[in-house]
Design an enzyme around this catalytic site. Structure first.
Site, PDB file in Angstrom:
ATOM      1  N   ASP A 128      -0.846   5.982  35.896  1.00  0.00           N
ATOM      2  CA  ASP A 128      -0.759   6.994  36.951  1.00  0.00           C
ATOM      3  C   ASP A 128       0.664   7.456  37.219  1.00  0.00           C
ATOM      4  O   ASP A 128       0.861   8.495  37.868  1.00  0.00           O
ATOM      5  CB  ASP A 128      -1.366   6.447  38.248  1.00  0.00           C
ATOM      6  CG  ASP A 128      -2.800   6.002  38.077  1.00  0.00           C
ATOM      7  OD1 ASP A 128      -3.540   6.667  37.329  1.00  0.00           O
ATOM      8  OD2 ASP A 128      -3.185   4.984  38.681  1.00  0.00           O
ATOM      9  N   HIS A 262     -11.700   5.674  30.918  1.00  0.00           N
ATOM     10  CA  HIS A 262     -10.896   4.548  30.430  1.00  0.00           C
ATOM     11  C   HIS A 262     -10.304   4.777  29.041  1.00  0.00           C
ATOM     12  O   HIS A 262      -9.465   3.978  28.602  1.00  0.00           O
ATOM     13  CB  HIS A 262     -11.741   3.268  30.435  1.00  0.00           C
ATOM     14  CG  HIS A 262     -12.045   2.783  31.822  1.00  0.00           C
ATOM     15  ND1 HIS A 262     -13.031   3.340  32.606  1.00  0.00           N
ATOM     16  CD2 HIS A 262     -11.476   1.805  32.568  1.00  0.00           C
ATOM     17  CE1 HIS A 262     -13.069   2.725  33.775  1.00  0.00           C
ATOM     18  NE2 HIS A 262     -12.146   1.779  33.780  1.00  0.00           N
ATOM     19  N   GLN A 264      -8.178   6.823  28.406  1.00  0.00           N
ATOM     20  CA  GLN A 264      -6.749   7.047  28.662  1.00  0.00           C
ATOM     21  C   GLN A 264      -5.971   5.744  28.776  1.00  0.00           C
ATOM     22  O   GLN A 264      -4.756   5.729  28.616  1.00  0.00           O
ATOM     23  CB  GLN A 264      -6.569   7.831  29.969  1.00  0.00           C
ATOM     24  CG  GLN A 264      -7.189   9.211  29.932  1.00  0.00           C
ATOM     25  CD  GLN A 264      -7.508   9.718  31.328  1.00  0.00           C
ATOM     26  OE1 GLN A 264      -6.697  10.393  31.946  1.00  0.00           O
ATOM     27  NE2 GLN A 264      -8.691   9.374  31.835  1.00  0.00           N
TER      28      GLN A 264
END
Length: 332
Positions: A128, A262, A264
């Site tokens: 993130d 997921h 990523q």
């Protein structure tokens, strides 16, 4: 010295590269011994350990996930948590603990270091990219690369069928993956949690794109919301599917949603993430030997610096209006 290592929170590409660098430099340059704690803070609280040495980290540089395992265990959830942490470290004669994690994992390390005397050094990781005080976190670049490649592939199928393609990416409370991948992949609209969106305006962008004979790509962070506020996602995969249905209903154009999820977070780390993770690991073990407890290694430009853990976790790093405006130039 005897040094403990743990990885906490969500997995991401590059964690093993950090561990490898810490162990290699620690053993070769300082003569350290290492112990790994399984599944993040859970391993410390429950005394679940594994020996870390150079043979244990060989071949792990390109490997995704974490050889130590991970969890979202909070060592501060129970009042006796800090005492249990100290007892485990004392039992294994651990002189320092390198904590590799995101905001929550590092937040616990900051409290343990500053309020309970636990000798911690932090390494920031999360796809993130929302940890303050560092330009990039381990795992972010790989996630952006995966999302960009997906957008590139979806352009051709969108144009072949004249459909709207909505791509939902991760991000939790920040839109960093969306703004980076959206700009790199040529998205026609990017929606992030920092900027509540107007669905009608999104539809206007789509109409404009079709008038130019191109099929649009909309990238949306999984936590983005319309200006109307909360939406009913019952029976839907998430905001991406909701948005696709709203676009179809309001414009009449066929829309399809791709949720990357997921994907990523998994797989081989990018060259940049391997480079960043390795440098973070090298500097983290230096911080240990300097006794810089409560510090976190961070990237500033191309330099690795140290910042207080408490500063790094004081608030989330989010996308500001000026950065988002760079994407808006290409909307529609």
């Amino acid at each position: 010295m005897r040094v403990g290592v743990l990885t906490g929170g969500s997995d991401c590409p590059g964690l093993n590269a950090v561990i490898r660098a810490v162990v290699r430099k620690g053993v070769q340059d300082y003569g350290d011994g290492f112990i790994g704690f399984r599944d993040g803070w859970r391993g410390v609280l429950q005394d679940d350990t594994v020996v870390l040495d150079i043979p244990a980290v060989r071949g792990t540089l390109p490997r995704g996930g974490t050889i130590l395992g991970s969890s979202r265990t909070d060592p501060l959830a129970d009042t006796d948590g800090p005492d249990r942490v100290r007892k485990t470290l004392s039992r294994h004669e651990v002189d320092a603990l390198i904590v590799i994690g995101g905001v929550n994992t590092l937040g616990a390390a900051a409290v343990l270091a500053n309020q309970h005397g636990v000798p911690c050094v932090g390494v920031p990781k999360t796809i993130d990219n929302d940890v303050s005080a560092t330009d990039y976190t381990v795992g972010f670049d790989t996630a952006v690369r995966v999302a960009t490649e997906a957008i590139d592939r979806l352009h051709t199928t969108a144009e072949s069928h004249q459909r709207v393609l909505v791509v939902e990416v991760m991000g939790r409370n920040s839109g960093w993956i969306a703004v980076h991948a959206g700009l790199a992949g040529g998205a026609n609209c990017v929606l992030i949690p920092e900027q509540p969106f107007d669905v009608n305006r999104v539809c206007d962008y789509i109409e404009s794109r079709f008038k130019a004979t191109y099929a649009p790509i909309v990238v949306v962070t999984d936590s983005a919301l319309p200006q109307e506020g909360e939406v009913d996602l019952a029976g839907l995969s998430g905001i991406g599917e909701w948005l696709g249905r709203e676009i179809e209903r309001r414009t009449g154009y066929e829309a399809r949603t791709t949720v990357l999820g997921h994907i990523q977070r998994g797989g081989t780390p990018s060259p940049f993430d391997r480079w960043l993770a390795t440098r973070f690991g090298l500097h983290a073990i230096d911080a240990v030997h300097d006794g810089d407890w409560g510090a976190m290694v961070a990237l500033r430009g191309t330099d690795i610096v140290r910042v207080p853990l408490a500063e790094a976790v004081a608030g989330l790093k989010t996308v500001d209006a000026a950065r988002y405006a760079e994407n808006e130039v290409f909307f529609g």
